[in-house]
Enzyme design. Structure first.
Site, short mmCIF file in Angstrom:
data_model
loop_
_atom_site.label_atom_id
_atom_site.label_comp_id
_atom_site.label_asym_id
_atom_site.label_seq_id
_atom_site.Cartn_x
_atom_site.Cartn_y
_atom_site.Cartn_z
N ASN A 128 -44.41 11.15 24.88
CA ASN A 128 -44.25 10.21 25.69
C ASN A 128 -44.40 8.82 24.91
O ASN A 128 -44.08 7.81 25.51
CB ASN A 128 -45.10 9.99 26.88
CG ASN A 128 -44.97 11.21 27.88
OD1 ASN A 128 -44.01 10.94 28.86
ND2 ASN A 128 -45.43 12.28 27.79
N HIS A 159 -41.64 12.63 8.27
CA HIS A 159 -43.20 11.79 8.09
C HIS A 159 -43.17 11.85 6.52
O HIS A 159 -43.58 10.80 5.88
CB HIS A 159 -44.31 12.35 8.83
CG HIS A 159 -44.47 11.93 9.99
ND1 HIS A 159 -43.43 12.26 11.06
CD2 HIS A 159 -45.02 10.81 10.71
CE1 HIS A 159 -43.83 11.71 12.31
NE2 HIS A 159 -44.77 10.92 12.20
#
Length: 504
Positions: free
Chosen positions: A394, A433
């Site tokens: 989210n 990442h």
């Protein structure tokens, strides 16, 4: 004389009777007792009339007044009920707005003290000229800008490939090979330039690699959606029904401008998707009716203000703490390292929150408003996350939608279990990442990769043993402590690799 006295007594009794009858009638009609008495001519010298008037003034004249007097009496007799304390969970009380305001005030005061202490100790460290050096080592060499211009070649190759596939000039196998070769070069070519060109700064390299990563995800979605359109067209053609392919690029459906395959394979459609604040391609994006200029200007002012605030806080607050942390890290002093980590956690987390608002709310809403892009759900209530999984689903909706649509569900359809698919998503996220951190810094320590993969056991532990507020607190702790730990590790390794060698 007797007859006269008798007649006077009858007259007085008759007057008293008439007065009493008038008083009762006015009481029934809702008049007050005092008004009733004053409105009737009554002989006040008569003892009987005076007693009746006093009695009528003392007694309640309506049911509501009687009920009120009974309630007043019960309130005086009873003052306790069966009730829970407000801070008890059984009370059902949930309005802690004042406590939240208190927390905000305490946070502002504590950070104001830290800010004043920083100014007294280091002075003003904000230097706008220094920001330019983060992007340019050599003012005559702009490798980052050149790489951003070259990225258009990969966009045009993807568009050309899809056009050839729609006409049947390329087979699906050839199109597959061209797309994957194009996207593989997208990841390796800028990384090679960042590693080999000395004038490329870490900040410029991170900006370039971030742009190329977004383009990689967009073109992957572009390839998949057009493939699905071709498969659906072939399936409908086999059923002798109307396919998605149409002779005209546009259709009008209920007054709305609609595009159908292959009418979407245009330069305008391609670049709209490239600049749209989404990673998932559609033939027809939801569009807002008009551009709201006030909303657009507010977002623009927020973007300018928060980017300046990020740069200023980094120079004034973050860099001194990081510089003072090098000595404890070199000496491996665990207590001082912990103290520096906790000192770094507050400014790092504040900067992360500012960056989240600047990027996901101000910048993306500005772009969406400018392009009239209708879907503005770039984030949901990640701050209420009670599990680590809910947080990752989210806080960054565009990436989550891409992973769900183009990676997680395709793996499920191929027969893999949910646990394997979830682990694969975290592995992909960990790779990007590390790609966005290690390559610009020109060193490979895998701290970002390890931090992302550590989310899997953390998600299992929090989901299994912690619930409600405890789970939410665990998520916040992982965000506040995990990020500065990785920052310290990378800064320490970068310092040891570059500045210590120069000193030696």
């Amino acid at each position: 004389m007797a007859d006269r006295s008798t007649s006077k007594g009858l007259i007085r009794r008759r007057a008293t009777f008439v007065a009493e009858e008038g008083l009762s009638l006015q009481t029934v009609n809702g008049s007050s007792a005092a008004g009733s008495v004053s409105s009737v001519p009554l002989d006040s010298s008569t003892d009987d009339g005076r007693r009746r008037r006093d009695c009528s003034l003392q007694q309640p004249t309506t049911k509501s007044e009687k009920k009120r007097r009974r309630n007043d009496l019960s309130d005086r007799l009873i003052c306790h009920k069966t009730r829970e304390s407000l801070l008890s969970s059984a009370s059902g009380y949930s309005n802690y707005r004042g406590v939240l305001n208190w927390c905000v005030v305490m946070l502002v005061l504590s950070n104001a003290r830290l800010f004043l202490e920083n100014l007294l100790k280091y002075g003003v460290l904000v230097d706008p000229i220094q920001v330019i050096s983060l992007f340019l080592n050599d003012p005559y060499s702009w490798p980052a800008a050149c790489l951003l211009i070259i990225s258009n070649m990969f966009i045009l190759v993807a568009l050309y490939t899809e056009r050839q596939l729609s006409k049947g000039s390329f087979t699906e196998l050839v199109g597959f090979l061209v797309h994957w070769t194009n996207m593989a070069i997208m990841l390796t070519f800028p990384a090679t330039v960042v590693l080999l060109v000395p004038s490329m700064t870490p900040v410029g390299g991170a900006l370039v690699l971030g742009t190329y990563t977004i383009l990689f995800l967009k073109l992957y979605s572009y390839k998949d959606v057009n493939l699905w359109c071709r498969e659906l067209s072939i399936a409908k053609a086999k059923k002798l029904s109307r396919s998605l392919s149409c002779p005209f690029p546009q259709q009008f459906n209920g007054g709305n401008y609609r595009v159908c395959y292959p009418g979407n394979l245009t330069m305008k459609d391609m670049y709209y998707f490239v600049f749209a604040p989404t990673l998932c391609y559609e033939l027809n994006f939801p569009r807002s009716p008009e551009i709201r200029m006030k909303f657009l200007l507010r977002r623009l002012l927020e973007m300018l203000f928060f980017i300046q605030l990020l740069v200023g806080l980094t120079q004034q607050w973050m860099i001194p703490i990081i510089q003072s942390s090098m000595k404890p890290l070199e000496d491996m002093d665990l207590s001082r390292m912990t103290e520096r980590l906790l000192r770094l956690a507050v400014p790092n987390h504040l900067l992360w929150l500012i960056f989240f608002y600047w990027f996901f709310h101000s910048s993306m809403n500005f772009t969406a408003e400018l392009l009239r892009f209708g879907d503005r759900q770039f984030y949901r209530d990640w701050w209420n996350s009670e599990t680590v999984t809910y947080f990752w689903q989210n806080w960054n909706i565009p990436v989550h939608k891409w992973c769900l649509r183009h990676f997680y569900k395709p793996l499920l359809r191929k027969g893999f279990s949910k646990m394997v698919c979830q682990s694969a998503v975290f592995f992909l996220s960990a790779f990007f990442h590390e790609y966005l951190v290690s390559v610009p810094l020109r060193m490979f320590r895998l701290w970002a990769f390890a931090g992302m993969m550590a989310q899997l056991p953390l998600a299992w532990f929090v989901g299994r043993f912690l619930h409600g507020n405890y789970g939410n607190a665990a998520v916040w702790m992982s965000i506040i402590i995990g990020q500065p730990f990785a920052v310290l590790m990378y800064v320490h390794d970068y310092y040891v690799m570059h500045y210590r060698q120069e000193g030696d």
